[in-house]
Design a protein around this motif. Structure first.
Motif, PDB file in Angstrom:
ATOM      1  N   ASP D  54       0.937  -1.252  -0.063  1.00 36.64           N
ATOM      2  CA  ASP D  54      -0.013   0.029  -0.053  1.00 36.64           C
ATOM      3  C   ASP D  54       0.823   1.349   0.027  1.00 36.64           C
ATOM      4  N   LEU D  55       1.862   1.009   0.819  1.00 41.89           N
ATOM      5  CA  LEU D  55       2.654   2.392   0.837  1.00 41.89           C
ATOM      6  C   LEU D  55       3.512   2.460  -0.064  1.00 41.89           C
ATOM      7  N   GLY D  56       4.189   1.359  -0.567  1.00 47.99           N
ATOM      8  CA  GLY D  56       4.503   1.464  -2.225  1.00 47.99           C
ATOM      9  C   GLY D  56       4.029   2.377  -3.252  1.00 47.99           C
ATOM     10  N   LEU D  57       2.619   2.023  -3.220  1.00 46.24           N
ATOM     11  CA  LEU D  57       1.856   2.615  -4.205  1.00 46.24           C
ATOM     12  C   LEU D  57       1.788   4.187  -3.936  1.00 46.24           C
ATOM     13  N   THR D  58       1.327   4.421  -2.559  1.00 42.75           N
ATOM     14  CA  THR D  58       1.179   5.727  -2.001  1.00 42.75           C
ATOM     15  C   THR D  58       2.446   6.402  -2.407  1.00 42.75           C
ATOM     16  N   GLN D  59       3.683   6.159  -2.022  1.00 47.41           N
ATOM     17  CA  GLN D  59       4.890   6.839  -2.023  1.00 47.41           C
ATOM     18  C   GLN D  59       5.278   6.962  -3.384  1.00 47.41           C
ATOM     19  N   ALA D  60       5.092   5.843  -4.303  1.00 51.42           N
ATOM     20  CA  ALA D  60       5.285   6.479  -5.816  1.00 51.42           C
ATOM     21  C   ALA D  60       4.279   7.531  -6.295  1.00 51.42           C
ATOM     22  N   ILE D  61       3.236   7.465  -6.056  1.00 53.73           N
ATOM     23  CA  ILE D  61       2.344   8.521  -6.661  1.00 53.73           C
ATOM     24  C   ILE D  61       2.829   9.997  -6.129  1.00 53.73           C
ATOM     25  N   VAL D  62       2.820   9.819  -4.847  1.00 45.33           N
ATOM     26  CA  VAL D  62       2.816  11.210  -3.976  1.00 45.33           C
ATOM     27  C   VAL D  62       4.416  11.762  -4.174  1.00 45.33           C
ATOM     28  N   GLY D  63       5.428  10.604  -4.150  1.00 48.34           N
ATOM     29  CA  GLY D  63       6.755  11.321  -4.157  1.00 48.34           C
ATOM     30  C   GLY D  63       7.320  11.610  -5.710  1.00 48.34           C
ATOM     31  N   THR D  64       6.652  11.106  -6.804  1.00 51.19           N
ATOM     32  CA  THR D  64       6.819  11.285  -8.221  1.00 51.19           C
ATOM     33  C   THR D  64       6.049  12.345  -8.772  1.00 51.19           C
ATOM     34  N   VAL D  65       4.765  12.493  -8.479  1.00 52.53           N
ATOM     35  CA  VAL D  65       4.146  13.542  -9.203  1.00 52.53           C
ATOM     36  C   VAL D  65       3.684  14.698  -8.322  1.00 52.53           C
ATOM     37  N   LEU D  67       4.301  15.783  -4.878  1.00 53.50           N
ATOM     38  CA  LEU D  67       5.450  16.682  -4.277  1.00 53.50           C
ATOM     39  C   LEU D  67       6.150  17.444  -5.223  1.00 53.50           C
ATOM     40  N   PRO D  68       6.932  16.726  -6.060  1.00 52.87           N
ATOM     41  CA  PRO D  68       7.527  17.450  -7.200  1.00 52.87           C
ATOM     42  C   PRO D  68       6.612  18.633  -8.058  1.00 52.87           C
ATOM     43  N   GLY D  69       5.236  18.132  -8.334  1.00 53.54           N
ATOM     44  CA  GLY D  69       4.169  18.940  -8.878  1.00 53.54           C
ATOM     45  C   GLY D  69       4.214  20.084  -8.105  1.00 53.54           C
ATOM     46  N   ILE D  70       3.859  20.166  -6.680  1.00 52.30           N
ATOM     47  CA  ILE D  70       3.641  21.279  -5.930  1.00 52.30           C
ATOM     48  C   ILE D  70       5.137  22.039  -6.044  1.00 52.30           C
ATOM     49  N   ILE D  71       6.266  21.518  -5.981  1.00 52.92           N
ATOM     50  CA  ILE D  71       7.461  22.310  -5.793  1.00 52.92           C
ATOM     51  C   ILE D  71       7.664  22.829  -7.145  1.00 52.92           C
ATOM     52  N   ILE D  72       7.595  22.108  -8.152  1.00 51.71           N
ATOM     53  CA  ILE D  72       7.838  22.875  -9.418  1.00 51.71           C
ATOM     54  C   ILE D  72       6.866  24.007  -9.854  1.00 51.71           C
ATOM     55  N   LEU D  73       5.681  23.983  -9.282  1.00 44.50           N
ATOM     56  CA  LEU D  73       4.811  25.117  -9.532  1.00 44.50           C
ATOM     57  C   LEU D  73       5.547  26.318  -8.777  1.00 44.50           C
ATOM     58  N   GLY D  74       5.968  25.848  -7.608  1.00 45.92           N
ATOM     59  CA  GLY D  74       6.776  26.866  -6.736  1.00 45.92           C
ATOM     60  C   GLY D  74       7.905  27.505  -7.700  1.00 45.92           C
ATOM     61  N   ILE D  75       8.508  26.488  -8.280  1.00 42.53           N
ATOM     62  CA  ILE D  75       9.886  27.103  -8.802  1.00 42.53           C
ATOM     63  C   ILE D  75       9.441  27.966 -10.089  1.00 42.53           C
TER      64      ILE D  75
END
Lengths: 286, 124, 517, 85
Positions: D54-65, D67-75
């Motif tokens: 379960d966590l593998g799935l969650t971490q894969a989505i959250v960590g690749t789309v 969080l980077p999405g939020i930070i890239i918008l910030g950049i």
């Protein structure tokens, strides 16, 4: 906490502190390695076959469902606060002249020049991702995943759509809609505790599964109508070594749907406001 | 001599991530990089929490057809840690969103991402 | 303790009513009148609930406890491992939540009447702030405590940044960065306690540590203690990082600071008691806590002395007086803990008086700096009286409540063999008076001779002449709130037994039966 | 079978450490975000190996789309390069 000061003697101090923390954490982990106490966890696993196959989902949404309600609140609050920082609901005192807040402008994502083939490739991807999100939330009780994962997947689909299609996003959510479904999701989750509370006094008692009303000291009997509403639609048959067990996840699937709505609303709102900014006049028009 | 089990390995990786994360948050001067360092730190904490539950010969905590009900409680990995990790991921996302929002707004005012310039105290 | 309810009906309402109210207010957004009605009605309901609630437990989701024999029980007095999340509502919780909900009524009223533009999300955040503080003081579970603290720090960032001024945004950013750091630290502490004991319920964890020989794992407990103290320091704004928290207090609107300081006092009390219960047996634990509190007091009052703005003086005094609360808790004796908890109650009340007065000064439209405002006593004599009473209470002058708790703290530190700590408590009360005297004299008593004031008087000379006495722009409701709070100050000062009866029970339990919530 | 899992886990642990360090050493913030996303994928594999799918799935989505999405918008809203001096 001026960061520049960390370069001088304070920097050395911070480095020493960091080293102490690192050594301490490492030592603690070495001591814990292989010595982890099992505590209450096997007890949760022992009860798993009475409710739903996915033990983690049962833990998150039923045994410790109230923790998850507050956790769902954290993501709601995260959305409200970050949107408030950008501009939704900034307040001023009537009597005091303050600094004018700086408005955030809309971001021009210049990926409009993507060629048509890629665009036709992306469009089904967005739709498929959204559908996959819905699949995840429906299967939460039996396999991995749940409301949060569903919300995150749909929000990713929204972000991809927003990046490649701009305003013509296939998932064209509006601000008010997102705020409304976010609020609806959290409120649904919060109010799903009400039936159990009214009948037994325990908030969020899982009236559909109803494991405990036969134990001595339990304050009330669960009326059968609640079984019918919250239990029967979610019946499962578990074929295990000990035979076939019939169980129901009770209110857990509904809670998952509430959480999914909340997360979709919150995270898509964060993306939307980070991309397009927030202005009150636009909202008034829309 | 400590045996190099998967649990030990992931504990060490998590200690390393925690070190990198805290060091990044303290010593880097760029606000966005500080935020990235925070995501690394919270990853490290997550890894520690997950590896708490793991032990040699365990099974995934999901009942599959044919599992023995009597043995499942002792064989399944401990679910306390993974449950907390879900919360930590949620908290990480919310905190990151708030941090990025504040960074965006302050960049608009000061035109720089350097923490030493943005966060300088200029109290009236 | 006779039959204790494990399904106490009031506890969920303290959490659910604020949640539903906040959701509604956030949706309403700019309909100020409706927002005001809903918010005030709901906060009054919370106040009444806190007042009438009986004592007991709530085992959320209705899962029973597992006895060592493997049977299930719903009786809280039988030793059992809790499957569910446990909240406890007792005397300490009742008095703190009652006062907090009373303040919530005032704060909601003040913010709804003094703010313009879209107040929905802001008041929603204040309600959730109430909720997170109520959670933290009631909960008996590490995991849930951590969620409450994390949520509280996000809410705090939102409430502070809501004014949209650069100084408050900077304070929010700094505080959120540190909250990210220490939140991760608290998660590590949580992981370690879980790894050692396997229970996140505090009662079960303490019983496990007491009954089992943990000598091989004592290092883990020390690290957990360290991270816990770090998050205690951050949550309460104690010594080494006090500038972060005082920035927050000073840059938020004063009425919001009323809620923020209440929240940090509650966090200090809740987390301090938990640290004492779980780690009280570790050597050096109390000494570490004691040195943190002494440092906080000294740093807080020193910084308060050099401020030239009433807002910022109060911001640092709130920090210094947090040190008094932590001092009582970290002494670890019944008398000390009683004094600390009583001090927390008193502190919340008299700091609220001073902060509401500070807000009232802002209604005159010239800020709160001693350089720009003056002569307010002439225009609002009752306000001057209220602020003087608040200052007296804060500096421990006899007929008011501050005196009663500080005398207990001094006696407790003397009987623990720490006369120098008693001297520091005395110094804090004296310095509080000196620090408050300068802004109060300049803002209230000194005639207003700033150039802007002269100009304004000349322009509106005729109008001023026509009125016999210049009116003050302060609404009547503020005087009502101040009167209620001052009544509480005087009642607690004359009959301290009223409050001590609520907190003494908790102090005895923490010292002699640490596993009982 | 066990050995294969352990080998992958070893590689992924090294990948996590290298990704984390490399992310923070970048001058280009966008590249730093992508490297932290790569670190997240490696972490998701470790979660799988630690029996938490379960966590593998969650971490894969959250960590690749996410969080980077939020930070890239910030950049995108701020600036892309780390400033010197």
């Amino acid at each position: 906490m001026e960061m520049k000061e960390l370069r001088g003697s304070r920097g050395v101090l911070a480095a020493v502190a960091l080293l102490i923390i690192f050594i301490g954490v490492t030592v603690a982990f070495v001591q814990l390695n292989g010595n982890v106490a099992r505590g209450i966890s096997p007890e949760y696993n022992r009860l798993a076959h009475l409710q739903q196959p996915n033990s983690l989902s049962a833990w998150v949404y039923d045994w410790r469902g109230f923790d998850t309600l507050i956790e769902t609140g954290v993501i709601y609050v995260g959305a409200v606060v970050s949107v408030l920082v950008i501009g939704r609901g900034l307040v001023r005192m009537k009597q005091v002249e303050g600094e004018e807040p700086v408005p955030q402008t809309s971001l021009d994502l210049k990926i409009g020049s993507v060629n048509a083939i890629l665009k036709y490739f992306i469009f089904p991807l967005v739709i498929l991702l959204a559908a996959y999100g819905i699949l995840i939330v429906t299967g939460a009780a039996t396999s991995g995943g749940g409301g949060f994962q569903c919300g995150v997947v749909v929000a990713s689909a929204y972000l991809i759509g927003a990046v490649f299609f701009g305003k013509k996003n296939p998932l064209n959510f509006r601000r008010k809609f997102l705020i409304a479904i976010g609020s609806f999701g959290w409120a649904l989750y919060a109010l799903l505790g009400l039936p159990g509370y009214l009948v037994t006094g325990y908030w969020q008692y899982n009236v559909g599964t109803d494991l405990w009303s036969s134990i001595a000291g339990f304050p009330a009997q669960i009326p059968s109508i609640l079984h019918t509403i919250f239990g029967d639609p979610y019946r499962l048959a578990l074929v295990l070594k000990g035979g076939t067990f019939y169980s129901t996840a009770g209110i857990v699937p509904l809670i998952n749907i509430g959480e999914a709505f909340n997360v979709i609303g919150a995270i898509c709102l964060i993306f939307l406001v980070f991309i397009y900014g927030w202005s009150d006049t636009e909202e008034a028009k829309a | 001599m400590i045996e190099l089990t998967l649990q030990f390995l992931s504990f060490m990786a998590s200690a390393l991530l925690i070190l990198i994360g805290i060091a990044g948050m303290l010593f880097l001067d760029n606000l966005i990089k500080k935020i990235i360092a925070f995501t690394l730190l919270s990853d490290g904490v997550n890894l520690a929490l997950v590896s708490l539950g793991y032990f040699e010969g365990g099974v995934v905590a999901i009942l599959t057809p044919g599992t023995s009900v009597a043995e499942f409680p002792q064989n399944a990995v401990l679910i306390f840690g993974p449950g907390i990790v879900l919360t930590n991921i949620v908290i990480g996302v919310s905190t990151t969103a708030v941090l990025v929002a504040l960074t965006m707004v302050l960049y608009k005012r000061y035109g720089t991402l350097k923490a030493s310039k943005v966060l300088k105290g200029e109290r009236k | 303790m006779s039959a204790v309810a494990t399904n106490l009906w009031t506890i969920p309402l303290f959490v659910i009513i604020p949640i539903i109210t906040a959701i509604l207010l956030n949706l309403l957004y700019n309909k100020s009148r409706t927002i005001k009605v809903i918010a005030i009605a709901s906060s009054i309901v919370l106040f009444v609930l806190a007042l009438i609630s009986p004592y007991g437990f709530q085992w959320f989701t209705g899962q029973p406890g597992v006895t060592p024999g493997g049977t299930y029980t719903f009786d809280a007095s039988i030793f059992s491992y809790r499957l569910s999340l446990e909240y406890y509502f007792g005397g300490l919780q009742q008095i703190l939540i009652t006062i907090m909900s009373l303040l919530l009524v005032f704060v909601v009223f003040l913010s709804a009447s003094s703010l313009r533009k879209n107040i929905g999300p802001y008041i929603a955040l204040i309600f959730l702030l109430f909720m997170s503080s109520a959670i933290i003081i009631m909960v008996n579970d590490f995991y849930h405590l951590w969620i409450g603290v994390e949520m509280g720090s996000l809410l705090l960032a939102g409430v502070v940044a809501a004014s949209g001024e650069s100084i408050s945004q900077k304070a929010a950013l700094k505080y959120t960065f540190f909250s990210a750091l220490s939140g991760a630290g608290m998660a590590i502490a949580l992981a370690m306690i879980l790894g050692v004991t396997g229970y996140s319920n505090i009662t079960n964890a303490i019983q496990y540590i007491m009954s089992d020989n943990l000598s091989s794992l004592s290092g883990v407990l020390y690290i957990a203690f360290g991270f816990f103290v770090l998050s205690w320091i951050y949550a309460g704004g104690l010594a080494p990082i006090h500038p972060l928290k005082s920035d927050v207090y000073g840059s938020a609107f004063p009425h919001a600071t009323v809620m923020l300081q209440t929240q940090s006092k509650l966090m200090i009390v809740a987390m301090g008691l938990i640290i004492l219960r779980l780690f009280g047996t570790l050597p050096f634990a109390r000494e570490v806590m004691l040195s943190v509190s002494v440092l906080t007091m000294i740093m807080g009052v020193t910084m308060a002395l050099i401020q030239t703005d009433l807002r910022w003086t109060l911001a640092y005094l709130v920090v210094a007086h947090s040190g008094l609360v932590t001092l009582g808790i970290s002494l670890g004796t019944v008398q000390g803990i009683t004094g600390g908890l009583f001090q927390a109650v008193n502190d919340i009340v008299y700091m609220s008086v001073l902060l509401i007065c500070c807000e009232a000064v802002m209604y005159f439209g010239k800020g709160t700096s001693i350089k720009t405002v003056g002569g307010i006593a002439k225009r609002a004599p009752w306000l001057a009286l209220a602020v003087v009473i608040g200052a007296f209470a804060a500096s421990g002058v006899p007929p008011f409540n501050g005196f009663q708790s500080e005398i207990i703290l001094i006696q407790a530190s003397l009987s623990s063999g720490l006369p120098e700590v008693a001297a520091i408590v005395l110094m804090v009360s004296v310095t509080t008076f000196i620090a408050l005297f300068k802004p109060i004299y300049n803002i209230f008593l000194k005639p207003d001779n700033s150039p802007i004031a002269m100009e304004g008087d000349a322009g509106a000379g005729i109008a001023t002449m026509a009125m016999v006495q210049p009116t003050s722009p302060v609404p009547k409701s503020i005087y009502l709130f101040l009167a209620i709070l001052i009544a509480i100050i005087i009642v607690l000062g004359v009959y301290p037994q009223l409050a001590l009866g609520f907190v003494q029970d908790t102090a005895i339990k923490v010292v002699y039966f640490p596993w009982v919530p | 079978m066990i050995d294969a899992v352990m080998t992958v886990a070893y590689i992924m642990v090294i990948g996590v450490a290298v990704g984390a360090v490399a992310a923070l050493l970048q001058k280009d913030l966008l590249r730093a975000v992508f490297l932290s996303g790569a670190e997240s994928i490696a972490l998701a594999f470790i979660f799988q190996a630690l029996l938490a799918p379960d966590l593998g799935l969650t971490q894969a989505i959250v960590g690749t789309v996410l969080l980077p999405g939020i930070i890239i918008l910030g950049i995108f809203k701020t600036r892309r390069k780390d400033e010197d001096d």
